[in-house]
Scaffold this active site. Structure first.
Site, mmCIF file in Angstrom:
data_model
loop_
_atom_site.group_PDB
_atom_site.id
_atom_site.type_symbol
_atom_site.label_atom_id
_atom_site.label_comp_id
_atom_site.label_asym_id
_atom_site.label_seq_id
_atom_site.Cartn_x
_atom_site.Cartn_y
_atom_site.Cartn_z
ATOM 1 N N CYS A 116 -2.949 51.762 63.417
ATOM 2 C CA CYS A 116 -3.657 52.264 64.603
ATOM 3 C C CYS A 116 -4.872 51.413 64.963
ATOM 4 O O CYS A 116 -5.440 51.569 66.047
ATOM 5 C CB CYS A 116 -4.105 53.701 64.372
ATOM 6 S SG CYS A 116 -2.764 54.737 63.858
ATOM 7 N N HIS A 256 -9.830 55.956 68.919
ATOM 8 C CA HIS A 256 -8.381 56.076 68.715
ATOM 9 C C HIS A 256 -8.000 57.541 68.898
ATOM 10 O O HIS A 256 -8.643 58.437 68.351
ATOM 11 C CB HIS A 256 -8.031 55.597 67.299
ATOM 12 C CG HIS A 256 -6.639 55.923 66.889
ATOM 13 N ND1 HIS A 256 -5.550 55.682 67.696
ATOM 14 C CD2 HIS A 256 -6.143 56.483 65.755
ATOM 15 C CE1 HIS A 256 -4.452 56.080 67.078
ATOM 16 N NE2 HIS A 256 -4.780 56.578 65.903
ATOM 17 N N ASN A 286 -0.657 60.763 69.384
ATOM 18 C CA ASN A 286 -1.112 59.570 68.677
ATOM 19 C C ASN A 286 -0.104 58.447 68.917
ATOM 20 O O ASN A 286 1.028 58.519 68.435
ATOM 21 C CB ASN A 286 -1.231 59.890 67.181
ATOM 22 C CG ASN A 286 -1.738 58.716 66.365
ATOM 23 O OD1 ASN A 286 -1.792 57.583 66.840
ATOM 24 N ND2 ASN A 286 -2.105 58.987 65.120
#
Ligand code: ACO
Length: 329
Positions: A116, A256, A286
């Site tokens: 990520c 994020h 996500n």
């Protein structure tokens, strides 16, 4: 302290699948509820690719939209960096499929795998290569098809992830706008808390040890949560210091988009008021390396980020990896 940036973002774009998977759809697939997902994660919907659609397809769309936005032709691009953990094939890189699809005939192309945090790692690399004159026009993409490595029978993970791609174009900066500072870090000792065990050389699909679960994301959610809160908070604080900024100098925090509670904790750590925190985890879930460039594009195009605004980007992911950047847009 005034920083003269080396590289600036001159355009952005996204590529998204058409299909939307809602919490109500997931209620029919596993023992979960819209209420549980929304309150624990902030997620309401996520985009999911259809059969045959790959990460590079989303990346190509994002790249073409970013080039259009930047008024740059593909042949001017000399480097394509694609941050992803879900490349189309074992090799070559998703970046070379984008290079072919857009006709960037003069570009080098490679993928980076920093989960990520991949987009921030890529931003640091693009900035450094532009700063040293090794690259002039960089296409930086973050894209994933996490639905391909998600077990839709596992309620602990399947409610969290989505697909998508975002891209930015970077060129040398000739003014005060650009990348002001970057920070990246990792800790491989903790890799077991969030990983996909199979499909690599350790557990190839044809080995005796291979079992079906190895092709899916496995996660110790509670532990990941704790580390994410600490590391993203640290990275956000550190980048302010590195760029010589206080939270008052920052117009937008772009964290994020993994979980609304992790985002809130990060914002609280650097005392960013809610109106200065960008959130779209509700729409996309996500999307790993795609999450920050998806947010950048939405923030720029919705007017949340105006030319001259300073944003702090901060991410955390499997590995673990984490990092942050301060950027004047
Ligand atoms: N629906 C209903 N119940 C669920 C679900 C679900 N989808 N998933 C788990 N539960 C249950 C658990 O089984 C557990 O039940 P039990 O108490 O009977 O054992 C209960 O809910 C509580 O589970 P917790 O794990 O304590 O729930 P928590 O509040 O920690 O939320 C979550 C879980 C959302 C996964 C959270 O831990 C989290 O967000 N972790 C970080 C995940 C993340 O962001 N990962 C990615 C970061 S890195 C990257 O982006 C790749």
């Amino acid at each position: 302290m005034s920083i003269k940036p080396a590289a600036k973002i001159i355009g952005s774009g996204v590529g998204l699948p058409q299909k939307i998977l809602t919490n109500f759809d997931l209620e029919k697939m596993v023992d979960t509820s819209d209420e549980w997902i929304r309150t624990r994660t902030g997620i309401e919907t996520r985009y999911i690719v259809q059969d045959g659609q790959c990460t590079s397809d989303l990346g190509t769309e994002a790249a073409m939209n970013a080039l259009k936005d930047a008024h740059i032709k593909a042949k001017e691009v000399d480097l394509i960096i694609f941050a992803t953990i879900t490349g189309d094939v074992g090799f070559p890189a998703a970046a070379v499929f984008v290079q072919k699809n857009i006709g960037a005939h003069h570009a080098a192309a490679f993928d980076i795998q920093a989960t990520c945090t991949g987009f921030i790692y890529g931003l640091e690399m693009a900035d450094a290569l532009i700063a040293t004159g090794r690259a002039k026009t960089v296409l930086l993409i973050g894209g994933e098809t996490l639905s391909r490595i998600t077990d839709y029978r596992d309620r602990n993970t399947c409610v969290l992830f989505g697909d998508g791609a975002g891209a930015v174009v970077l060129q040398p900066s000739d003014d005060e706008r650009g990348v002001l500072a970057t920070f990246t870090r990792s800790d491989g000792r903790l890799h077991k808390l969030l990983m996909m065990e199979g499909m690599g050389t350790k557990n190839p699909p044809h080995s005796e040890n291979y079992h079906e679960k190895m092709q899916y994301i496995q996660m110790e959610g509670r532990d990941v949560f704790k580390h994410a809160v600490t590391c993203m908070g640290d990275a956000a604080e550190l980048i302010l210091e590195k760029a010589g900024l206080t939270c008052k100098d920052v117009d937008l925090l772009i964290p994020h988009q993994a979980n609304i509670r992790i985002i809130d904790a990060t914002a609280k750590r650097i005392k960013m008021p809610p109106e200065k925190v960008f959130i779209n985890v509700n729409k996309y879930g996500n999307t790993s390396a795609a999450s920050i460039p998806l947010a950048i594009d939405e923030a720029r195009k919705s007017g949340r980020l105006q030319p001259g605004d300073v944003a702090v980007l901060v991410a955390f992911g499997g590995g673990f990896t984490w990092g942050s950047a301060a950027v004047r847009f």
